[in-house]
Design a protein around this motif. Structure first.
Motif, PDB file in Angstrom:
ATOM      1  N   ASN A 179       0.842  -1.186   0.000  1.00 45.88           N
ATOM      2  CA  ASN A 179       0.000   0.000   0.000  1.00 45.88           C
ATOM      3  C   ASN A 179       0.881   1.240   0.000  1.00 45.88           C
ATOM      4  OD1 ASN A 179      -2.437  -1.416   0.097  1.00 45.88           O
ATOM      5  ND2 ASN A 179      -2.376  -1.561   2.335  1.00 45.88           N
ATOM      6  N   LEU A 213      -6.807  -4.583  -0.298  1.00 45.41           N
ATOM      7  CA  LEU A 213      -6.982  -4.032  -1.636  1.00 45.41           C
ATOM      8  C   LEU A 213      -6.441  -5.006  -2.674  1.00 45.41           C
ATOM      9  CD1 LEU A 213      -5.839  -0.306  -1.130  1.00 45.41           C
ATOM     10  CD2 LEU A 213      -8.167  -1.224  -1.025  1.00 45.41           C
ATOM     11  N   GLN A 217      -5.573  -1.402  -7.056  1.00 43.44           N
ATOM     12  CA  GLN A 217      -6.813  -0.773  -6.600  1.00 43.44           C
ATOM     13  C   GLN A 217      -6.509   0.486  -5.802  1.00 43.44           C
ATOM     14  OE1 GLN A 217      -9.349  -3.295  -4.221  1.00 43.44           O
ATOM     15  NE2 GLN A 217     -11.008  -1.794  -4.129  1.00 43.44           N
ATOM     16  N   ILE A 254     -14.897  -0.186  -0.640  1.00 44.19           N
ATOM     17  CA  ILE A 254     -13.643  -0.850  -1.046  1.00 44.19           C
ATOM     18  C   ILE A 254     -13.903  -2.079  -1.897  1.00 44.19           C
ATOM     19  CG2 ILE A 254     -12.420   0.002   0.985  1.00 44.19           C
ATOM     20  CD1 ILE A 254     -12.653  -2.836   2.158  1.00 44.19           C
TER      21      ILE A 254
END
Length: 363
Positions: A179, A213, A217, A254
């Motif tokens: 991330n 994720l 994304q 999400i």
């Protein structure tokens, strides 16, 4: 003139990028400048933004139905408020349409034991509100610092209608299994471009620690919305907080069907996914994460949370009683227009289900 302002703001942002460490700024800082730069930001400009000649509509601009529903709700609240005036605080009151419609309905219903405070950061919009609501002696408009100086403690109802979706957001992306945060850099040939940096903000890291994720994304994290709710909790002694906005619970936001997140721009009533075009000359929004809002409200001491669609909210508060018989041959009669507005608010996918309402209380 719009092109001139946009080019000026583009240069201001470019200069900030060049002066920053790493020659890039967070998307959150970029969005903040696009919308709220003191002279050149979209919301600071002397420009009509809402309605037919603007860039987007709010639910308050679909006739005066929302104002009438809120008036009934506020009058009901005032009846339980004993002899004290009920203070309504609309945070982010925009052009004053919702305030005007609500106060008009309150006046027609004969209830004057209500004081309406409108808080708006834009001097241009505050002028519009003063002109529009000049006949209501129980209406007052402030910027935020002025209101807080005069009212350090609140007892009453705080309402915000499509406020939180326009707060600047951090954008996170899953990149090569990690991330990372989206930053904005400048390239002479391409203009503004996205680059990726490790997440530095500890609070931001904690928000996404348990979010899974997909690769590539994106998701928006609105820390400012949580901070706003927590700050309302600090100054509210007792009363209610009503949040009306488009958004959803976290599991829907999400969802892997939303690989590019929910960020959208609006210009001339067209939705665009081009935040690096029309700099400072378009609205920029993202879906409100109501799961995070409810968590923030709990931390701020609010209880009895009620979360629903806008359709459910309107029906629960008597909107169907506003439907009127009318002469079908006259589509321009006031009754016809009001009935069309009600149908649009209740059965339009863009209004009825996408918009949500959170009502919570503090005692």
């Amino acid at each position: 003139m719009d092109v001139k302002y946009s080019k000026e703001l583009q240069q201001v942002i470019k200069n900030k990028i060049e002066q920053s460490n790493g020659k890039a700024i967070s998307f959150k800082d970029y969005m903040d400048m696009c919308l709220y730069h003191e002279q050149l930001g979209y919301y600071r400009r002397n420009k009509i933004k809402i309605g037919k000649t603007g860039d987007f509509y709010t639910s308050a601009n679909i006739g005066d139905v929302m104002g009438k529903v809120l008036a009934n709700m506020f009058i009901s609240y005032s009846h339980t408020n004993n002899t004290k005036p009920l203070h309504i605080i609309e945070w982010g009151s925009g052009n004053g349409k919702l305030a005007y419609d609500t106060l008009s309905a309150i006046t027609r219903l004969g209830s004057l034991n209500i004081v309406y405070h409108a808080i708006e950061s834009s001097p241009y919009h505050r002028r519009l509100q003063r002109d529009q609501c000049k006949d209501f002696s129980n209406f007052h408009v402030y910027d935020e610092s002025e209101f807080l100086e005069q009212h350090p403690a609140i007892e009453g109802v705080v309402i915000c209608n499509e406020l939180l979706d326009a707060f600047p957001v951090h954008v996170i992306k899953k990149k090569q299994g990690e991330n990372v945060e989206v930053y904005v850099a400048w390239e002479d040939e391409a203009g503004f471009v996205e680059v990726y940096r490790p997440i530095q903000n500890e609070i931001l890291r904690s928000k996404i620690e348990h979010i899974h994720l997909m690769e590539n994304q994106k998701i928006e994290i609105n820390l400012a919305a949580e901070t706003w709710i927590e700050n309302i909790g600090k100054i509210m002694k007792s009363g209610s907080l009503i949040i009306i906005d488009y958004g959803d619970l976290q599991e829907q936001i999400i969802n892997e069907d939303r690989m590019q997140g929910t960020l959208l721009c609006y210009k001339d009533h067209i939705a665009l996914d081009e935040p690096y075009q029309h700099v400072g000359d378009q609205d920029m929004t993202s879906h409100v994460n109501f799961s995070q809002c409810m968590d923030a409200a709990k931390r701020a001491g609010f209880i009895d949370q009620h979360y629903m669609t806008q359709k459910e909210f309107l029906v629960e508060n008597g909107v169907l009683q506003l439907l009127q018989d009318h002469d079908a041959r006259d589509p321009f009669s006031e009754q016809s227009k009001q009935n069309r507005a009600i149908r649009q608010l209740l059965w339009s996918d863009q209004m009825s289900e996408l918009f949500k309402v959170l009502i919570t209380h503090k005692k």
